[in-house]
Design a protein around this motif. Structure first.
Motif, PDB file in Angstrom:
ATOM      1  N   LEU A 171      39.643-153.074  18.465  1.00 47.59           N
ATOM      2  CA  LEU A 171      40.277-154.233  17.828  1.00 47.59           C
ATOM      3  C   LEU A 171      39.330-155.184  17.081  1.00 47.59           C
ATOM      4  N   PRO A 172      38.170-155.528  17.623  1.00 50.19           N
ATOM      5  CA  PRO A 172      37.320-156.423  16.837  1.00 50.19           C
ATOM      6  C   PRO A 172      36.950-155.866  15.443  1.00 50.19           C
ATOM      7  N   PHE A 174      38.615-153.646  13.842  1.00 57.48           N
ATOM      8  CA  PHE A 174      39.919-153.534  13.190  1.00 57.48           C
ATOM      9  C   PHE A 174      40.298-154.868  12.564  1.00 57.48           C
ATOM     10  N   ARG A 175      39.991-155.933  13.275  1.00 57.22           N
ATOM     11  CA  ARG A 175      40.354-157.259  12.788  1.00 57.22           C
ATOM     12  C   ARG A 175      39.483-157.668  11.603  1.00 57.22           C
ATOM     13  N   HIS A 176      38.197-157.299  11.657  1.00 60.49           N
ATOM     14  CA  HIS A 176      37.264-157.843  10.680  1.00 60.49           C
ATOM     15  C   HIS A 176      37.016-156.952   9.474  1.00 60.49           C
ATOM     16  N   SER A 177      37.374-155.665   9.542  1.00 59.09           N
ATOM     17  CA  SER A 177      37.096-154.792   8.406  1.00 59.09           C
ATOM     18  C   SER A 177      38.362-154.109   7.923  1.00 59.09           C
ATOM     19  N   GLN A 178      38.692-154.342   6.665  1.00 60.40           N
ATOM     20  CA  GLN A 178      39.899-153.738   6.126  1.00 60.40           C
ATOM     21  C   GLN A 178      39.776-152.215   6.081  1.00 60.40           C
ATOM     22  N   ARG A 181      40.493-150.833   9.374  1.00 56.99           N
ATOM     23  CA  ARG A 181      41.929-151.004   9.611  1.00 56.99           C
ATOM     24  C   ARG A 181      42.715-149.842   8.987  1.00 56.99           C
TER      25      ARG A 181
ATOM     26  N   LEU B  76      46.217-155.447  23.430  1.00 56.02           N
ATOM     27  CA  LEU B  76      46.087-155.753  22.000  1.00 56.02           C
ATOM     28  C   LEU B  76      45.780-157.237  21.797  1.00 56.02           C
ATOM     29  N   TRP B  80      42.145-158.408  20.380  1.00 55.03           N
ATOM     30  CA  TRP B  80      42.122-159.111  19.094  1.00 55.03           C
ATOM     31  C   TRP B  80      41.126-160.267  19.149  1.00 55.03           C
ATOM     32  N   PHE B  81      41.074-160.941  20.310  1.00 58.77           N
ATOM     33  CA  PHE B  81      40.163-162.070  20.437  1.00 58.77           C
ATOM     34  C   PHE B  81      38.812-161.670  21.023  1.00 58.77           C
TER      35      PHE B  81
END
Lengths: 240, 102
Positions: A171-172, A174-178, A181, B76, B80-81
């Motif tokens: 997730l980290p 995933f969140r920061h790199s398109q 993702r 999830l 995410w955090f």
């Protein structure tokens, strides 16, 4: 210090393995293996899907060629992971260490190792693999010997541990790199379609993972190539 | 009870094939991959592997769809955090356990 960091990073894997291999221990003894045989399988294979399939073949009296082919199909993904990991090793990883550590290159170990910044060496990798290996073997022994003692509600809930760990890893980025993702979503979509659509029912779990990983990563590499990393050019012995 | 002679044969084949698959690429490949495509490909592989291994398998991991969905949602949210691996795994188990009791 690297060894201790590896141990710490391997702890959640070890706990996850404890629950997964616990289930394997129960299954193996229920299928008619002795607890020692169940533990030997876990000690020498260190892989979940492959062991489960192998257990079924053993009990069913399958031929050795079928056993070999099944393991090859289910476990071929490790070749991809070892290939990817080979690019991250520093020069402490001499041949004997490569021979020994590749034994424990599981999905989870690979993923955690590839998330490290820069190269990884033998100290870190021994730390990272020791806990999961112990957890895998110990869990099998506990399941084989005492599987009936835990309430089902507890063993069921433990089944999600390994996936919780996967989610925490992905997730980290995933969140920061398109780019990440897109690749992850393509792989997830493919995997869901191949699992849920009966037309693809003939594809084994191991092979599904290979196909999804290759297609999604190739698509990513083709459409969103990463900048060439410097150390690739500095080092002389390049691979064309 | 599984007979030991055939057990050893099976074990040897199983473990041998699995080990060779893991060992050969690590032992043989010493150089750096130079091609930009291959470098990018190998960079993406772990993420793609994780995604394909987690979904949809996670929904069957607890033997109860709703406890698995709840555990996944918790994982999830925490992931995410950027919470640590152990925290996320433990909370996912805890939530799945509680929802499984309902």
């Amino acid at each position: 210090m690297n060894y201790r960091k590896g141990l710490r990073d391997g702890l959640p894997i070890a706990l996850g393995y404890l629950s997964v291999s616990f289930a394997f221990g129960i299954q193996a003894t229920m299928a008619g293996l002795s607890p020692l045989q169940a533990v030997l399988i876990s000690f020498f294979n260190v892989t979940s899907a492959g062991q489960l399939a192998g257990l079924q073949l053993m009990v069913g009296g399958a031929g050795l060629a079928e056993m070999a082919l099944t393991q090859l199909t289910i476990n071929l993904r490790y070749a991809l992971m070892s290939l990817s990991l080979s690019q991250k090793l520093d020069n402490t990883m001499t041949t004997p260490h490569r021979l020994l550590l590749s034994f424990c290159n599981t999905d989870e170990v690979f993923v955690v190792a590839s998330q490290q910044k820069g190269k990884v060496g033998k100290g870190y990798l021994y730390g990272l693999t020791n806990g999961p290996f112990a957890g895998w073997v110990l869990g099998t022994a506990l399941g084989a010997l005492a599987g009936g003692l835990l309430p089902a509600a507890v063993t069921d809930a433990l089944g999600i541990a390994i996936y919780g760990m996967f989610i925490a890893i992905v997730l980290p980025p995933f969140r920061h790199s398109q780019e990440v993702r897109v690749v992850v979503l393509v792989a997830v979509a493919m995997s869901c379609v191949m699992t849920l659509v009966p037309l693809f029912g003939f594809i084994s779990d191991g092979f599904r993972i290979i196909l999804c990983a290759i297609v999604a990563s190739a698509l990513g590499a083709w459409l969103m190539p990463q900048p060439v990393r410097e150390e690739a050019i500095e080092e002389g012995e390049a691979l064309e | 009870m599984m007979e030991w002679t055939s057990f050893w044969k099976y074990l040897l084949v199983m473990a041998g094939v699995t080990y060779l698959i893991r060992m050969l690429p690590l032992a043989a490949i010493r150089g750096r991959v130079r091609s930009r495509f291959l470098q990018s490909f190998l960079y993406y592989v772990p993420y793609a592997v994780l995604g394909a291994m987690t979904f949809p398998a996670v929904f069957g991991s607890t033997g109860n769809l709703w406890s698995a969905v709840a555990g996944t949602a918790a994982a999830l949210a925490l992931g995410w955090f950027g919470k640590g691996l152990l925290t996320v795994a433990a909370v996912a188990c805890g939530v799945a356990f509680l929802v499984g009791l309902v």
